[in-house]
Design a protein around this motif. Structure first.
Motif, mmCIF file in Angstrom:
data_model
loop_
_atom_site.group_PDB
_atom_site.id
_atom_site.type_symbol
_atom_site.label_atom_id
_atom_site.label_comp_id
_atom_site.label_asym_id
_atom_site.label_seq_id
_atom_site.Cartn_x
_atom_site.Cartn_y
_atom_site.Cartn_z
ATOM 1 N N LEU A 65 39.530 39.594 36.740
ATOM 2 C CA LEU A 65 38.479 40.342 37.443
ATOM 3 C C LEU A 65 38.172 39.729 38.808
ATOM 4 O O LEU A 65 37.962 40.443 39.789
ATOM 5 C CB LEU A 65 37.208 40.390 36.586
ATOM 6 N N GLU A 66 38.183 38.394 38.874
ATOM 7 C CA GLU A 66 37.906 37.718 40.151
ATOM 8 C C GLU A 66 39.000 37.988 41.177
ATOM 9 O O GLU A 66 38.746 37.957 42.381
ATOM 10 C CB GLU A 66 37.767 36.212 39.925
ATOM 11 N N SER A 67 40.211 38.237 40.683
ATOM 12 C CA SER A 67 41.315 38.515 41.607
ATOM 13 C C SER A 67 41.244 39.942 42.160
ATOM 14 O O SER A 67 41.810 40.239 43.204
ATOM 15 C CB SER A 67 42.661 38.301 40.903
ATOM 16 N N TYR A 69 38.053 41.871 42.135
ATOM 17 C CA TYR A 69 36.724 42.221 42.654
ATOM 18 C C TYR A 69 36.111 41.104 43.493
ATOM 19 O O TYR A 69 36.383 39.921 43.275
ATOM 20 C CB TYR A 69 35.783 42.562 41.492
#
Lengths: 97, 15
Positions: A65-67, A69
């Motif tokens: 998700l961090e990659s 958003y």
């Protein structure tokens, strides 16, 4: 601050089988006949749900998700852990440790 | 470019 301890970053999670799942306008919705409940995971929740088709560690979910958003790690961890705990409480996902 | 983050939420309706 992370207050929910039920699900941790090291837990491996996967979907519970046998739930009726559908996409409605980009949102993931589910129906549990046995429980008499309708669930709407929304767009973001649906994306997290799809990541759990196979058993996956929570920290891997966060990493994916961090990659994708624009979100800082602490905020992402807190919100995703809360969401996953709700899914777990409703018996939509299981722990595969 | 990364997408905008939205907090995931679970909506439950007792039917």
């Amino acid at each position: 601050m992370i207050t929910n301890q039920k699900i941790s970053l090291s837990n491996k999670l996967s979907q519970v089988e046998g739930i009726i799942v559908s996409d409605m306008g980009g949102e993931k919705v589910m129906l549990s006949i046995a429980k008499g409940k309708y669930f709407n995971l929304g767009e973001m929740g649906g994306e997290i749900w799809d990541l759990m088709k196979e058993a996956i560690e929570v920290k891997q979910i966060i990493s994916v998700l961090e990659s994708i958003y624009q979100v800082d790690q602490e905020e992402c961890e807190e919100q995703v852990l809360t969401f996953l705990s709700q899914l777990f409480d409703q018996e939509l996902i299981k722990i595969n440790d | 470019m990364k997408k905008q983050w939205k907090s995931p939420m679970l909506e439950i309706l007792d039917i």
